[in-house]
Design a protein around this motif. Structure first.
Motif, PDB file in Angstrom:
ATOM      1  N   ALA A 236       0.814  -1.219   0.000  1.00  0.00           N
ATOM      2  CA  ALA A 236       0.000   0.000   0.000  1.00  0.00           C
ATOM      3  C   ALA A 236       0.844   1.265   0.000  1.00  0.00           C
ATOM      4  N   TYR A 237       2.154   1.117   0.267  1.00  0.00           N
ATOM      5  CA  TYR A 237       3.000   2.301   0.440  1.00  0.00           C
ATOM      6  C   TYR A 237       3.984   2.546  -0.695  1.00  0.00           C
ATOM      7  N   TYR A 238       4.265   1.526  -1.510  1.00  0.00           N
ATOM      8  CA  TYR A 238       5.308   1.687  -2.527  1.00  0.00           C
ATOM      9  C   TYR A 238       5.028   2.862  -3.449  1.00  0.00           C
ATOM     10  N   HIS A 239       3.836   2.896  -4.042  1.00  0.00           N
ATOM     11  CA  HIS A 239       3.542   3.955  -5.012  1.00  0.00           C
ATOM     12  C   HIS A 239       3.485   5.322  -4.336  1.00  0.00           C
ATOM     13  N   ILE A 240       3.131   5.351  -3.046  1.00  0.00           N
ATOM     14  CA  ILE A 240       3.038   6.630  -2.329  1.00  0.00           C
ATOM     15  C   ILE A 240       4.431   7.185  -2.038  1.00  0.00           C
ATOM     16  N   ILE A 241       5.317   6.337  -1.514  1.00  0.00           N
ATOM     17  CA  ILE A 241       6.677   6.786  -1.210  1.00  0.00           C
ATOM     18  C   ILE A 241       7.412   7.183  -2.490  1.00  0.00           C
ATOM     19  N   ILE A 242       7.248   6.375  -3.543  1.00  0.00           N
ATOM     20  CA  ILE A 242       7.891   6.711  -4.818  1.00  0.00           C
ATOM     21  C   ILE A 242       7.351   8.035  -5.350  1.00  0.00           C
ATOM     22  N   MET A 243       6.043   8.239  -5.233  1.00  0.00           N
ATOM     23  CA  MET A 243       5.435   9.483  -5.701  1.00  0.00           C
ATOM     24  C   MET A 243       5.972  10.687  -4.935  1.00  0.00           C
ATOM     25  N   ILE A 244       6.131  10.551  -3.623  1.00  0.00           N
ATOM     26  CA  ILE A 244       6.668  11.640  -2.808  1.00  0.00           C
ATOM     27  C   ILE A 244       8.085  11.987  -3.251  1.00  0.00           C
ATOM     28  N   ASN A 245       8.910  10.945  -3.440  1.00  0.00           N
ATOM     29  CA  ASN A 245      10.290  11.166  -3.892  1.00  0.00           C
ATOM     30  C   ASN A 245      10.332  11.793  -5.281  1.00  0.00           C
ATOM     31  N   MET A 246       9.478  11.295  -6.183  1.00  0.00           N
ATOM     32  CA  MET A 246       9.483  11.783  -7.559  1.00  0.00           C
ATOM     33  C   MET A 246       8.967  13.215  -7.655  1.00  0.00           C
ATOM     34  N   ASN A 247       8.051  13.590  -6.774  1.00  0.00           N
ATOM     35  CA  ASN A 247       7.572  14.980  -6.772  1.00  0.00           C
ATOM     36  C   ASN A 247       8.704  15.937  -6.419  1.00  0.00           C
ATOM     37  N   CYS A 248       9.516  15.536  -5.461  1.00  0.00           N
ATOM     38  CA  CYS A 248      10.674  16.362  -5.110  1.00  0.00           C
ATOM     39  C   CYS A 248      11.651  16.425  -6.275  1.00  0.00           C
ATOM     40  N   ALA A 249      11.871  15.276  -6.935  1.00  0.00           N
ATOM     41  CA  ALA A 249      12.766  15.228  -8.088  1.00  0.00           C
ATOM     42  C   ALA A 249      12.238  16.076  -9.231  1.00  0.00           C
ATOM     43  N   LEU A 250      10.923  16.038  -9.457  1.00  0.00           N
ATOM     44  CA  LEU A 250      10.318  16.819 -10.535  1.00  0.00           C
ATOM     45  C   LEU A 250      10.521  18.315 -10.325  1.00  0.00           C
ATOM     46  N   TRP A 251      10.322  18.764  -9.093  1.00  0.00           N
ATOM     47  CA  TRP A 251      10.502  20.196  -8.797  1.00  0.00           C
ATOM     48  C   TRP A 251      11.958  20.604  -8.968  1.00  0.00           C
ATOM     49  N   TYR A 252      12.861  19.742  -8.529  1.00  0.00           N
ATOM     50  CA  TYR A 252      14.286  20.025  -8.682  1.00  0.00           C
ATOM     51  C   TYR A 252      14.669  20.116 -10.157  1.00  0.00           C
ATOM     52  N   ILE A 253      14.173  19.201 -10.976  1.00  0.00           N
ATOM     53  CA  ILE A 253      14.503  19.182 -12.401  1.00  0.00           C
ATOM     54  C   ILE A 253      13.969  20.425 -13.102  1.00  0.00           C
ATOM     55  N   ASN A 254      12.735  20.819 -12.802  1.00  0.00           N
ATOM     56  CA  ASN A 254      12.156  22.025 -13.416  1.00  0.00           C
ATOM     57  C   ASN A 254      12.915  23.275 -12.996  1.00  0.00           C
ATOM     58  N   SER A 255      13.263  23.366 -11.715  1.00  0.00           N
ATOM     59  CA  SER A 255      14.005  24.535 -11.234  1.00  0.00           C
ATOM     60  C   SER A 255      15.399  24.586 -11.847  1.00  0.00           C
ATOM     61  N   ARG A 256      16.029  23.437 -11.952  1.00  0.00           N
ATOM     62  CA  ARG A 256      17.361  23.382 -12.552  1.00  0.00           C
ATOM     63  C   ARG A 256      17.304  23.767 -14.027  1.00  0.00           C
ATOM     64  N   ALA A 257      16.268  23.325 -14.732  1.00  0.00           N
ATOM     65  CA  ALA A 257      16.134  23.654 -16.150  1.00  0.00           C
ATOM     66  C   ALA A 257      15.965  25.156 -16.354  1.00  0.00           C
ATOM     67  N   ILE A 258      15.166  25.793 -15.499  1.00  0.00           N
ATOM     68  CA  ILE A 258      14.964  27.238 -15.607  1.00  0.00           C
ATOM     69  C   ILE A 258      16.259  27.982 -15.301  1.00  0.00           C
ATOM     70  N   LYS A 259      17.003  27.512 -14.323  1.00  0.00           N
ATOM     71  CA  LYS A 259      18.286  28.137 -14.011  1.00  0.00           C
ATOM     72  C   LYS A 259      19.261  27.988 -15.179  1.00  0.00           C
ATOM     73  N   THR A 260      19.275  26.816 -15.805  1.00  0.00           N
ATOM     74  CA  THR A 260      20.139  26.592 -16.965  1.00  0.00           C
ATOM     75  C   THR A 260      19.748  27.510 -18.116  1.00  0.00           C
ATOM     76  N   ALA A 261      18.442  27.651 -18.344  1.00  0.00           N
ATOM     77  CA  ALA A 261      17.965  28.527 -19.413  1.00  0.00           C
ATOM     78  C   ALA A 261      18.339  29.976 -19.150  1.00  0.00           C
ATOM     79  N   SER A 262      18.237  30.411 -17.894  1.00  0.00           N
ATOM     80  CA  SER A 262      18.583  31.800 -17.571  1.00  0.00           C
ATOM     81  C   SER A 262      20.080  32.047 -17.747  1.00  0.00           C
ATOM     82  N   THR A 263      20.894  31.066 -17.405  1.00  0.00           N
ATOM     83  CA  THR A 263      22.344  31.195 -17.591  1.00  0.00           C
ATOM     84  C   THR A 263      22.695  31.282 -19.069  1.00  0.00           C
TER      85      THR A 263
END
Length: 418
Positions: A211-238
């Motif tokens: 019951a927890y696998y998809h929830i824990i993975i989703m929590i981790n992936m949400n953090c990863a998704l935000w990091y990737i989007n923020s990093r992409a915007i920083k790269t574009a600005s540079t």
């Protein structure tokens, strides 16, 4: 096809000349779109949409987890439909997992009524809380999928316009390999974390982890998704700042400054649309982290104070500390990468503008520089969850202050009971 500079010259020649007729920044962005992008450019967007190709694996994982059922339905365009195969799969997957989650939740809740040990009660509360994000998925995932699809499509348009303005394609060094490593790490962390729980905790069967696998993975992936989007915007600005700095050295033309101003405004708008598209997702995400940190830290402190024998069930205190550190780390990454992205968008271009020697440029170019600086001040690069909160490092200190207050109240309450 016309070159970017010729298109901008044509656009600027048709723009109002008097200061009283100047277009607003949003109107100029619309004009930028109309001159440099049209419906027939979808194939060109597809060719230059490197960001989509690099983080495609992340989008696939979110579809597999039934969290964000958006698809690439046509060249250069992401879309969401309630009748699509991805949405139907998401509904079926979520329904099946709901049955499993409810069965496990029922047994976890029974522990709250039967146990008399404080540590078991705290763990039972934490495990019940970890099941709650599953029921948020339709609201924070499917409910914002249309806005997320629009945000992803905007990335393709921005990269095409970036190419036509600067003459170079926007690249994201090592992003694909980083996403692959993060995705594998998220999966492994979830499996190891849940397997360790079933091994160390008494009365926690291995099948409960389903019951927890998809929830824990989703929590981790949400953090990863935000990091990737923020990093992409920083790269574009540079990249934008670097191209602007090279071009302004060879030419102090007002046309050059104007086109980079509108490109910067497009990037700033892209940053703001990130927060607006994921407002529901990360608002609930922050609340979830906050509650977990408070309960985990309080439980660990209470266990340490109550247990005079430090060797007894010490792993339980460690488990609570690990849970608190885990949630704190994810919350810190969420706030810190947003801060870095906003700082990169704002500071880099301002530094280039302030270094321009205005003694050797004409009056029109000076006016464009003033407008550019004014635009950076009036359109601050911020990540806001639809106005409810700005995501930056100040949010971290706000969380720390609030968590401290709640912990003090809970600890005083416990001492009063003792």
């Amino acid at each position: 096809m016309k070159t970017g500079n010729l298109l901008f010259s044509e656009m600027l020649s048709k723009s109002p000349k008097s200061s009283g007729e100047k277009l607003s920044d949003h109107a100029m962005i619309g004009q930028l779109n109309s001159f440099l992008f049209d419906a027939t450019d979808n194939d060109a967007v597809e060719r230059h949409d490197q960001f989509y190709r690099d983080h495609k694996l992340l989008l696939v994982l979110f579809r597999v987890l039934a969290v964000m059922p958006i698809q690439r339905t046509s060249p250069g365009r992401m879309s969401f439909s309630w009748k699509s195969s991805a949405t139907i799969y998401a509904f079926i997957f979520w329904t099946v997992m709901t049955i499993i989650v409810l069965i496990v939740a029922r047994e976890r809740i029974q522990i709250l009524y039967t146990t008399k040990q404080f540590d078991e009660y705290i763990y039972a509360v934490i495990f019940v809380i970890y099941l709650i994000p599953h029921f948020w998925i339709p609201f924070v995932g499917w409910g914002v999928a249309g806005e997320v699809a629009e945000y992803k499509t905007s990335w393709g348009k921005f990269q095409l316009i970036f190419y036509r303005v600067t003459g170079t394609s926007l690249q994201f060094p090592h992003l694909k390999s980083t996403i692959l490593a993060i995705s594998v790490g998220c999966l492994l962390c979830a499996f190891l974390f849940l397997f360790a729980l079933s091994f160390f905790l008494e009365g926690y069967p291995l099948w409960h982890t389903l019951a927890y696998y998809h929830i824990i993975i989703m929590i981790n992936m949400n953090c990863a998704l935000w990091y990737i989007n923020s990093r992409a915007i920083k790269t574009a600005s540079t990249a934008l700042t670097t191209c602007f700095q090279k071009e302004i050295v060879s030419s102090h033309s007002s046309d050059v400054i104007s086109k980079y101003r509108m490109l910067w405004l497009y990037l700033s708008e892209l940053l703001q649309s990130l927060g607006n598209a994921y407002a529901r997702t990360y608002s609930t995400y922050s609340i979830f982290m906050f509650i977990n940190i408070v309960i985990a830290v309080y439980g660990a402190f209470a266990e340490i104070v109550d247990n005079t024998d430090v060797s007894r069930d010490s792993y339980k205190e460690v488990g609570l500390i690990v849970d608190g550190l885990y949630c704190s780390t994810l919350l810190f990454i969420f706030c810190d990468c947003s801060h870095n992205a906003t700082l990169g968008v704002a500071k880099g271009i301002q530094k280039v503008l302030l270094e321009i020697d205005v003694r050797h440029i004409d009056r029109k170019a000076k006016s464009e520089i003033d407008l550019f600086i004014f635009a950076t001040e009036m359109n601050p690069a911020i990540v806001s969850l639809k106005g409810y909160v700005n995501v930056n490092r100040e949010l971290i200190t706000s969380f720390i202050a609030t968590i401290t207050v709640y912990l003090l109240v809970l600890i005083q309450f416990k001492f009063t009971l003792n």
